[in-house]
Design an enzyme around this catalytic site. Structure first.
Site, PDB file in Angstrom:
ATOM      1  N   HIS A  30      47.337  43.208  46.929  1.00 39.41           N
ATOM      2  CA  HIS A  30      46.072  43.722  45.645  1.00 39.41           C
ATOM      3  C   HIS A  30      45.120  42.598  46.059  1.00 39.41           C
ATOM      4  O   HIS A  30      45.273  41.325  45.384  1.00 39.41           O
ATOM      5  CB  HIS A  30      46.807  43.680  44.535  1.00 39.41           C
ATOM      6  CG  HIS A  30      45.615  44.116  43.465  1.00 39.41           C
ATOM      7  ND1 HIS A  30      45.841  45.340  42.726  1.00 39.41           N
ATOM      8  CD2 HIS A  30      44.512  43.689  43.008  1.00 39.41           C
ATOM      9  CE1 HIS A  30      44.775  45.483  41.834  1.00 39.41           C
ATOM     10  NE2 HIS A  30      44.082  44.268  42.188  1.00 39.41           N
ATOM     11  N   ASP A  46      45.695  39.822  43.358  1.00 38.53           N
ATOM     12  CA  ASP A  46      44.541  40.114  42.365  1.00 38.53           C
ATOM     13  C   ASP A  46      43.772  39.095  42.244  1.00 38.53           C
ATOM     14  O   ASP A  46      42.799  38.542  41.295  1.00 38.53           O
ATOM     15  CB  ASP A  46      44.997  40.381  41.064  1.00 38.53           C
ATOM     16  CG  ASP A  46      43.971  41.201  40.262  1.00 38.53           C
ATOM     17  OD1 ASP A  46      43.165  41.841  40.977  1.00 38.53           O
ATOM     18  OD2 ASP A  46      44.164  41.578  39.013  1.00 38.53           O
ATOM     19  N   HIS A 106      40.521  41.419  45.879  1.00 40.72           N
ATOM     20  CA  HIS A 106      39.198  41.721  45.893  1.00 40.72           C
ATOM     21  C   HIS A 106      38.581  40.845  46.765  1.00 40.72           C
ATOM     22  O   HIS A 106      38.573  39.588  46.508  1.00 40.72           O
ATOM     23  CB  HIS A 106      38.816  41.434  44.193  1.00 40.72           C
ATOM     24  CG  HIS A 106      39.247  42.317  43.176  1.00 40.72           C
ATOM     25  ND1 HIS A 106      38.919  43.697  42.920  1.00 40.72           N
ATOM     26  CD2 HIS A 106      40.655  42.157  42.622  1.00 40.72           C
ATOM     27  CE1 HIS A 106      39.750  44.252  42.216  1.00 40.72           C
ATOM     28  NE2 HIS A 106      40.663  43.300  41.673  1.00 40.72           N
ATOM     29  N   HIS A 123      49.509  44.782  39.494  1.00 36.28           N
ATOM     30  CA  HIS A 123      49.403  43.656  38.729  1.00 36.28           C
ATOM     31  C   HIS A 123      50.147  43.652  37.299  1.00 36.28           C
ATOM     32  O   HIS A 123      49.655  43.444  36.344  1.00 36.28           O
ATOM     33  CB  HIS A 123      48.178  43.136  38.540  1.00 36.28           C
ATOM     34  CG  HIS A 123      47.032  44.111  38.221  1.00 36.28           C
ATOM     35  ND1 HIS A 123      47.066  44.918  37.094  1.00 36.28           N
ATOM     36  CD2 HIS A 123      45.938  44.308  38.642  1.00 36.28           C
ATOM     37  CE1 HIS A 123      46.221  45.711  37.042  1.00 36.28           C
ATOM     38  NE2 HIS A 123      45.247  45.240  38.378  1.00 36.28           N
ATOM     39  N   LYS A 144      42.842  54.280  44.448  1.00 37.59           N
ATOM     40  CA  LYS A 144      43.033  53.481  42.975  1.00 37.59           C
ATOM     41  C   LYS A 144      42.723  54.032  42.034  1.00 37.59           C
ATOM     42  O   LYS A 144      41.544  54.572  41.835  1.00 37.59           O
ATOM     43  CB  LYS A 144      42.373  51.991  43.389  1.00 37.59           C
ATOM     44  CG  LYS A 144      42.348  51.199  42.195  1.00 37.59           C
ATOM     45  CD  LYS A 144      43.648  50.526  41.928  1.00 37.59           C
ATOM     46  CE  LYS A 144      43.664  49.685  40.821  1.00 37.59           C
ATOM     47  NZ  LYS A 144      43.532  48.280  41.022  1.00 37.59           N
ATOM     48  N   ASN A 194      36.559  48.363  43.887  1.00 36.11           N
ATOM     49  CA  ASN A 194      35.637  48.428  42.992  1.00 36.11           C
ATOM     50  C   ASN A 194      34.242  47.818  43.166  1.00 36.11           C
ATOM     51  O   ASN A 194      33.902  46.673  42.551  1.00 36.11           O
ATOM     52  CB  ASN A 194      36.422  47.811  41.688  1.00 36.11           C
ATOM     53  CG  ASN A 194      36.705  46.425  41.652  1.00 36.11           C
ATOM     54  OD1 ASN A 194      37.121  45.989  42.916  1.00 36.11           O
ATOM     55  ND2 ASN A 194      36.967  45.556  40.798  1.00 36.11           N
ATOM     56  N   HIS A 235      45.776  50.617  37.885  1.00 40.11           N
ATOM     57  CA  HIS A 235      45.428  49.679  36.818  1.00 40.11           C
ATOM     58  C   HIS A 235      45.977  50.274  35.680  1.00 40.11           C
ATOM     59  O   HIS A 235      45.362  51.095  34.978  1.00 40.11           O
ATOM     60  CB  HIS A 235      43.948  49.216  36.672  1.00 40.11           C
ATOM     61  CG  HIS A 235      43.663  48.361  35.985  1.00 40.11           C
ATOM     62  ND1 HIS A 235      43.160  47.031  36.136  1.00 40.11           N
ATOM     63  CD2 HIS A 235      44.097  48.264  34.407  1.00 40.11           C
ATOM     64  CE1 HIS A 235      43.154  46.178  35.060  1.00 40.11           C
ATOM     65  NE2 HIS A 235      43.306  47.090  34.026  1.00 40.11           N
TER      66      HIS A 235
HETATM   67  O1  DOR Z   1      40.932  40.266  36.275  1.00 40.61           O
HETATM   68  C1  DOR Z   1      40.276  41.369  36.896  1.00 40.61           C
HETATM   69  N1  DOR Z   1      39.432  41.263  37.856  1.00 40.61           N
HETATM   70  N2  DOR Z   1      41.329  42.300  36.750  1.00 40.61           N
HETATM   71  C2  DOR Z   1      40.538  43.563  37.285  1.00 40.61           C
HETATM   72  O2  DOR Z   1      41.245  44.825  37.264  1.00 40.61           O
HETATM   73  C3  DOR Z   1      39.416  43.589  38.095  1.00 40.61           C
HETATM   74  C4  DOR Z   1      39.159  42.066  38.705  1.00 40.61           C
HETATM   75  C5  DOR Z   1      37.724  42.064  39.289  1.00 40.61           C
HETATM   76  O3  DOR Z   1      37.371  42.883  40.217  1.00 40.61           O
HETATM   77  O4  DOR Z   1      37.301  41.113  39.226  1.00 40.61           O
HETATM   78 ZN    ZN Z   2      42.367  43.572  40.735  1.00 37.32          ZN
END
Ligand code: DOR
Ligand code: ZN
Length: 346
Positions: free
Chosen positions: A13, A248, A15, A174, A99, A41, A136
């Site tokens: 997981h 995450d 970003h 998460h 997702k 995202n 999520h």
């Molecule tokens: O803390 C987070 N940041 N939780 C999420 O679900 C998204 C993520 C983000 O994209 O910054």
């Molecule tokens: Zn995330």
């Protein structure tokens, strides 16, 4: 134990963002992990195979020469995702999950799902072709206390969803509560997994308010009480194959965190393995780190385990105060503090 050598792990997981931001964070992950499940995202979100194909190309193009890394792509589920897009995703061979962001639950989730009923036909096809749903798991109802939203999601959404689609493989992303860990453990279907972040293993919600508000400890789902942290440590270090590593890691520029309405996300890509090692070491369970970090994830996703190895050494080192990020910086989790483990250079 002074050193520990394990099969090279993956991050289930992550970003990575896009554009210039991607070029700053990708090398951190590629140094630590062989592969990562890349969250969709973006702005606009990665809703189609065509967009995922282009995003994957941009990730590979941003990889520094000599580094190896395999991005495992995901699609962003919306109320309008067509069942046919799922078949295309399956056929692509590089899309490994879809997702579910409940609309409004977190960063760039506005285009997410307003009601799962809108996705019924699409979920049916996911179940049919064996495309995992990555969730999520928080309700968005403002009447529900922020700290209770994961538990409410299990009761109101997850249990009915899984009753309707018993063969659908689901990753509860998460997880942050004892309720979630217990729910995953109570499942006997072999269709349910869960990722756990390093920060939820190391910190409880006091970290957000230690002597003042600490925006770099704010993420979603938010850190919970100590009893929940202990339940997550127990789950992660138990050897139970349903729990696996997902950082995450979520980069936000310093200014976007240190402001009146700061973004959610902790940045751990640079030092993820060191943080996990510290959490497992504190629990006296370093021997369970390899399975959690390197075996359970690929087994769940039906991908081969990695064959290379990495070595962590018990060695103190100071994490930088800030990391370069475009024309600004990122403040990593634990900035300026001493870590107890160090990943050997490679
Ligand atoms: O803390 C987070 N940041 N939780 C999420 O679900 C998204 C993520 C983000 O994209 O910054
Ligand atoms: Zn995330």
């Amino acid at each position: 134990m002074q050193t520990i050598t394990i099969t090279r792990p993956d991050d289930w997981h992550l970003h990575l963002r896009d554009g210039a931001a991607l070029t700053f964070v990708l090398p951190h992950t590629a140094r630590q992990f062989a592969r990562a499940i890349v969250m969709p995202n973006l702005k606009p979100p990665v809703t189609t195979v065509e967009l995922a194909t282009a995003y994957r190309q941009r990730i590979l193009a941003a990889l520094p020469n000599g580094m190896k890394f395999q991005p495992l792509m995901t699609l962003y589920l919306t109320d309008n995702t067509a069942p046919d897009e799922i078949r295309k995703a399956k056929d692509s061979g590089f899309i490994h999950g879809v997702k579910l962001y409940p609309a409004g639950a977190t960063t760039n989730s506005d285009a997410g799902v307003t009601n799962l009923k809108h996705c019924w036909k699409t979920l049916e096809v996911m179940q049919q072709v064996g495309m995992p749903l990555l969730i999520h798991g928080e309700v968005t109802d403002s009447a529900i206390d922020l700290f209770d939203r994961e538990k409410a999601f299990i009761d109101q959404q997850l249990i009915p969803l899984r009753a309707a689609f018993p063969e659908l493989r689901v990753v509860f992303e998460h997880i942050t509560t004892k309720d979630a860990a217990d729910y995953v453990r109570s499942d006997t279907s072999k269709k349910l997994g869960a990722t756990i972040t390093a920060h939820h293993l190391l910190y409880n919600r006091n970290a957000i308010f230690l002597g003042g508000v600490r925006p770099h400890y704010y993420c979603l789902p938010v850190l919970k009480r100590e009893k929940h942290r202990l339940a997550l440590v127990e789950a992660a270090t138990s050897g139970d194959a349903r729990f696996f590593l997902g950082t995450d890691s979520a980069p936000h520029a310093k200014g976007a965190k240190e402001t009146a309405c700061g973004c959610a996300g902790c940045y751990t890509a640079l030092h993820a393995l060191e943080l996990y090692a510290e959490a497992f070491d504190a629990a006296g369970k370093l021997d369970k780190l390899e399975a959690f970090a390197s075996f359970h994830g690929p087994d769940f996703y039906r991908l081969p385990r990695n064959t290379e190895h990495v070595t962590l050494k018990r060695e103190t080192w100071k994490l930088p105060d800030e990391l370069p990020f475009m024309d600004t910086t990122i403040i990593p989790l634990r900035a300026g503090e001493v870590l107890q483990w160090k990943l050997r250079g490679n």
